[in-house]
Design a protein around this motif. Structure first.
Motif, PDB file in Angstrom:
ATOM      1  N   VAL A  10       8.777  22.437  24.123  1.00 13.92           N
ATOM      2  CA  VAL A  10       8.980  21.287  23.800  1.00 13.92           C
ATOM      3  C   VAL A  10       8.387  21.078  22.018  1.00 13.92           C
ATOM      4  CG1 VAL A  10       8.842  18.641  23.634  1.00 13.92           C
ATOM      5  CG2 VAL A  10       9.210  20.051  25.609  1.00 13.92           C
ATOM      6  N   SER A  11       9.149  20.203  21.174  1.00 16.84           N
ATOM      7  CA  SER A  11       9.023  19.740  19.872  1.00 16.84           C
ATOM      8  C   SER A  11       7.775  19.713  19.394  1.00 16.84           C
ATOM      9  CB  SER A  11      10.416  19.553  19.086  1.00 16.84           C
ATOM     10  OG  SER A  11       9.687  18.737  17.577  1.00 16.84           O
ATOM     11  N   ALA A  12       6.990  20.270  17.917  1.00 17.18           N
ATOM     12  CA  ALA A  12       5.916  20.033  18.142  1.00 17.18           C
ATOM     13  C   ALA A  12       5.489  18.377  17.663  1.00 17.18           C
ATOM     14  CB  ALA A  12       4.974  20.281  17.425  1.00 17.18           C
ATOM     15  N   LYS A  13       6.737  17.701  16.857  1.00 15.73           N
ATOM     16  CA  LYS A  13       7.157  16.748  14.920  1.00 15.73           C
ATOM     17  C   LYS A  13       7.015  15.780  16.596  1.00 15.73           C
ATOM     18  CE  LYS A  13       8.939  19.806  11.737  1.00 15.73           C
ATOM     19  NZ  LYS A  13      10.196  20.058  11.283  1.00 15.73           N
ATOM     20  N   ALA A  18       7.011  10.177  23.519  1.00 13.56           N
ATOM     21  CA  ALA A  18       8.186  10.606  23.525  1.00 13.56           C
ATOM     22  C   ALA A  18       8.018  12.047  24.575  1.00 13.56           C
ATOM     23  CB  ALA A  18       8.597  11.980  21.828  1.00 13.56           C
ATOM     24  N   ARG A  19       7.490  12.762  24.169  1.00  9.50           N
ATOM     25  CA  ARG A  19       7.053  14.622  24.770  1.00  9.50           C
ATOM     26  C   ARG A  19       6.855  13.829  26.289  1.00  9.50           C
ATOM     27  NH1 ARG A  19       3.053  16.020  22.299  1.00  9.50           N
ATOM     28  NH2 ARG A  19       1.643  15.636  23.773  1.00  9.50           N
ATOM     29  N   THR A  20       6.920  13.317  26.432  1.00  3.35           N
ATOM     30  CA  THR A  20       6.333  13.266  28.165  1.00  3.35           C
ATOM     31  C   THR A  20       7.660  12.913  28.645  1.00  3.35           C
ATOM     32  OG1 THR A  20       4.186  11.771  27.800  1.00  3.35           O
ATOM     33  CG2 THR A  20       5.114  11.571  30.145  1.00  3.35           C
ATOM     34  N   ALA A  21       8.489  12.030  27.777  1.00  2.49           N
ATOM     35  CA  ALA A  21       9.684  11.543  28.570  1.00  2.49           C
ATOM     36  C   ALA A  21      10.611  12.671  28.654  1.00  2.49           C
ATOM     37  CB  ALA A  21       9.926  10.414  27.173  1.00  2.49           C
ATOM     38  N   VAL A  22      10.836  13.579  27.263  1.00  2.16           N
ATOM     39  CA  VAL A  22      11.545  14.516  27.541  1.00  2.16           C
ATOM     40  C   VAL A  22      11.569  15.465  28.791  1.00  2.16           C
ATOM     41  CG1 VAL A  22      12.220  17.198  27.038  1.00  2.16           C
ATOM     42  CG2 VAL A  22      11.776  15.104  24.949  1.00  2.16           C
ATOM     43  N   LYS A  25      12.868  13.435  31.541  1.00  2.46           N
ATOM     44  CA  LYS A  25      13.955  13.523  31.638  1.00  2.46           C
ATOM     45  C   LYS A  25      14.938  15.032  32.185  1.00  2.46           C
ATOM     46  CE  LYS A  25      18.349  13.529  28.745  1.00  2.46           C
ATOM     47  NZ  LYS A  25      18.458  12.738  27.405  1.00  2.46           N
ATOM     48  N   VAL A  26      13.955  16.265  32.377  1.00  3.91           N
ATOM     49  CA  VAL A  26      13.899  17.787  33.135  1.00  3.91           C
ATOM     50  C   VAL A  26      13.818  17.700  34.392  1.00  3.91           C
ATOM     51  CG1 VAL A  26      13.028  19.796  33.417  1.00  3.91           C
ATOM     52  CG2 VAL A  26      12.886  18.339  30.709  1.00  3.91           C
ATOM     53  N   LYS A  27      12.582  16.889  34.884  1.00  6.38           N
ATOM     54  CA  LYS A  27      12.542  16.696  36.098  1.00  6.38           C
ATOM     55  C   LYS A  27      13.948  15.934  36.890  1.00  6.38           C
ATOM     56  CE  LYS A  27       8.339  14.869  36.417  1.00  6.38           C
ATOM     57  NZ  LYS A  27       6.565  14.602  36.719  1.00  6.38           N
ATOM     58  N   ARG A  28      13.994  14.483  36.527  1.00  5.20           N
ATOM     59  CA  ARG A  28      15.431  14.297  36.356  1.00  5.20           C
ATOM     60  C   ARG A  28      16.528  15.021  36.752  1.00  5.20           C
ATOM     61  NH1 ARG A  28      13.711   9.915  33.170  1.00  5.20           N
ATOM     62  NH2 ARG A  28      15.333  10.569  31.839  1.00  5.20           N
ATOM     63  N   THR A  29      16.646  15.618  35.732  1.00  6.21           N
ATOM     64  CA  THR A  29      18.080  16.578  35.596  1.00  6.21           C
ATOM     65  C   THR A  29      17.944  17.733  36.861  1.00  6.21           C
ATOM     66  OG1 THR A  29      18.395  16.652  33.235  1.00  6.21           O
ATOM     67  CG2 THR A  29      19.226  18.236  33.941  1.00  6.21           C
ATOM     68  N   ILE A  30      16.672  18.340  36.971  1.00  6.11           N
ATOM     69  CA  ILE A  30      16.507  18.978  38.000  1.00  6.11           C
ATOM     70  C   ILE A  30      17.126  18.639  39.419  1.00  6.11           C
ATOM     71  CG2 ILE A  30      14.812  20.119  39.836  1.00  6.11           C
ATOM     72  CD1 ILE A  30      13.402  20.619  36.525  1.00  6.11           C
ATOM     73  N   GLU A  31      16.228  17.028  39.753  1.00 11.76           N
ATOM     74  CA  GLU A  31      16.757  16.350  40.721  1.00 11.76           C
ATOM     75  C   GLU A  31      18.150  16.402  40.731  1.00 11.76           C
ATOM     76  OE1 GLU A  31      13.669  13.031  40.987  1.00 11.76           O
ATOM     77  OE2 GLU A  31      11.994  15.113  40.946  1.00 11.76           O
ATOM     78  N   LYS A  32      18.664  15.355  40.312  1.00 13.53           N
ATOM     79  CA  LYS A  32      20.048  15.542  40.346  1.00 13.53           C
ATOM     80  C   LYS A  32      20.630  16.834  40.730  1.00 13.53           C
ATOM     81  CE  LYS A  32      23.629  13.350  36.784  1.00 13.53           C
ATOM     82  NZ  LYS A  32      23.566  13.726  35.401  1.00 13.53           N
ATOM     83  N   HIS A  33      20.503  17.787  40.416  1.00 13.80           N
ATOM     84  CA  HIS A  33      21.564  19.013  40.773  1.00 13.80           C
ATOM     85  C   HIS A  33      21.200  19.217  41.591  1.00 13.80           C
ATOM     86  CE1 HIS A  33      24.365  19.417  36.790  1.00 13.80           C
ATOM     87  NE2 HIS A  33      22.726  18.181  36.402  1.00 13.80           N
ATOM     88  N   MET A  79      19.831  21.550  28.701  1.00 14.85           N
ATOM     89  CA  MET A  79      18.819  21.666  28.295  1.00 14.85           C
ATOM     90  C   MET A  79      19.812  21.645  26.908  1.00 14.85           C
ATOM     91  SD  MET A  79      16.471  21.214  30.400  1.00 14.85           S
ATOM     92  CE  MET A  79      14.834  22.150  29.457  1.00 14.85           C
ATOM     93  N   ARG A  80      20.521  22.812  27.197  1.00 12.94           N
ATOM     94  CA  ARG A  80      21.210  23.226  25.879  1.00 12.94           C
ATOM     95  C   ARG A  80      21.008  22.245  24.620  1.00 12.94           C
ATOM     96  NH1 ARG A  80      24.855  25.843  28.181  1.00 12.94           N
ATOM     97  NH2 ARG A  80      23.673  27.442  28.315  1.00 12.94           N
ATOM     98  N   ILE A  81      22.017  20.378  25.355  1.00 17.45           N
ATOM     99  CA  ILE A  81      22.224  19.917  24.630  1.00 17.45           C
ATOM    100  C   ILE A  81      21.180  18.632  24.708  1.00 17.45           C
ATOM    101  CG2 ILE A  81      24.369  20.155  24.294  1.00 17.45           C
ATOM    102  CD1 ILE A  81      24.051  18.074  26.702  1.00 17.45           C
ATOM    103  N   MET A  82      19.287  18.643  25.286  1.00 17.19           N
ATOM    104  CA  MET A  82      18.638  17.965  24.927  1.00 17.19           C
ATOM    105  C   MET A  82      18.171  17.421  23.792  1.00 17.19           C
ATOM    106  SD  MET A  82      15.706  17.905  27.960  1.00 17.19           S
ATOM    107  CE  MET A  82      17.422  17.353  29.930  1.00 17.19           C
ATOM    108  N   ASP A  83      17.584  16.493  23.740  1.00 13.46           N
ATOM    109  CA  ASP A  83      17.275  15.746  22.178  1.00 13.46           C
ATOM    110  C   ASP A  83      15.377  17.119  22.464  1.00 13.46           C
ATOM    111  OD1 ASP A  83      19.085  15.727  20.731  1.00 13.46           O
ATOM    112  OD2 ASP A  83      18.577  13.346  21.064  1.00 13.46           O
ATOM    113  N   GLY A  84      14.851  17.343  21.490  1.00 19.63           N
ATOM    114  CA  GLY A  84      13.294  17.468  22.009  1.00 19.63           C
ATOM    115  C   GLY A  84      12.821  18.945  21.929  1.00 19.63           C
ATOM    116  N   VAL A  85      13.944  19.972  22.798  1.00 20.35           N
ATOM    117  CA  VAL A  85      13.652  21.205  23.800  1.00 20.35           C
ATOM    118  C   VAL A  85      14.002  22.032  22.559  1.00 20.35           C
ATOM    119  CG1 VAL A  85      14.273  22.408  25.791  1.00 20.35           C
ATOM    120  CG2 VAL A  85      14.140  20.439  25.894  1.00 20.35           C
ATOM    121  N   ILE A  86      13.051  22.413  22.240  1.00 18.22           N
ATOM    122  CA  ILE A  86      13.820  23.803  21.265  1.00 18.22           C
ATOM    123  C   ILE A  86      13.616  24.938  21.965  1.00 18.22           C
ATOM    124  CG2 ILE A  86      12.318  22.535  19.220  1.00 18.22           C
ATOM    125  CD1 ILE A  86      10.127  24.259  19.514  1.00 18.22           C
TER     126      ILE A  86
END
Length: 95
Positions: A10-13, A18-22, A25-33, A79-86
């Motif tokens: 995750v971006s250090a900027k 916001a990092r916690t929210a990212v 969102k990753v965990k929700r994406t995993i559970e959604k699929h 993950m490819r289009i998720m903001d904050g993930v580099i």
């Protein structure tokens, strides 16, 4: 169900909340699929091996989850289009 590990940089900027929210969102994406998150390991801020988007540091997270064989492809597409993930990488854990 197979066991997988998702490495996320995750971006250090971005701010802490916001990092916690990212990561949420990753965990929700995993559970959604159809996956089930078993563990989230935060390694903190580390130096990147090479500069990415003019950044030299990022926050590393490792998310272990159980899921169907089709789950990693769907998760990586999100993950490819998720903001904050580099950077990200999903691998199957061998038993």
């Amino acid at each position: 169900m197979n066991k997988y590990e998702l490495a996320v940089v995750v971006s250090a900027k971005i701010e802490d909340d916001a990092r916690t929210a990212v990561i949420e969102k990753v965990k929700r994406t995993i559970e959604k699929h159809g996956g089930q998150v078993t563990n989230v390991d935060e390694w903190g801020k580390k130096k990147l091996a090479y500069e990415i988007e003019k950044m030299t540091e990022g926050f590393y997270y490792f998310v272990q989850f159980d899921g169907e064989p089709t789950a990693p492809a769907e998760i990586e597409a999100r993950m490819r289009i998720m903001d904050g993930v580099i950077r990200y990488l999903c691998v199957k854990n061998e038993a």
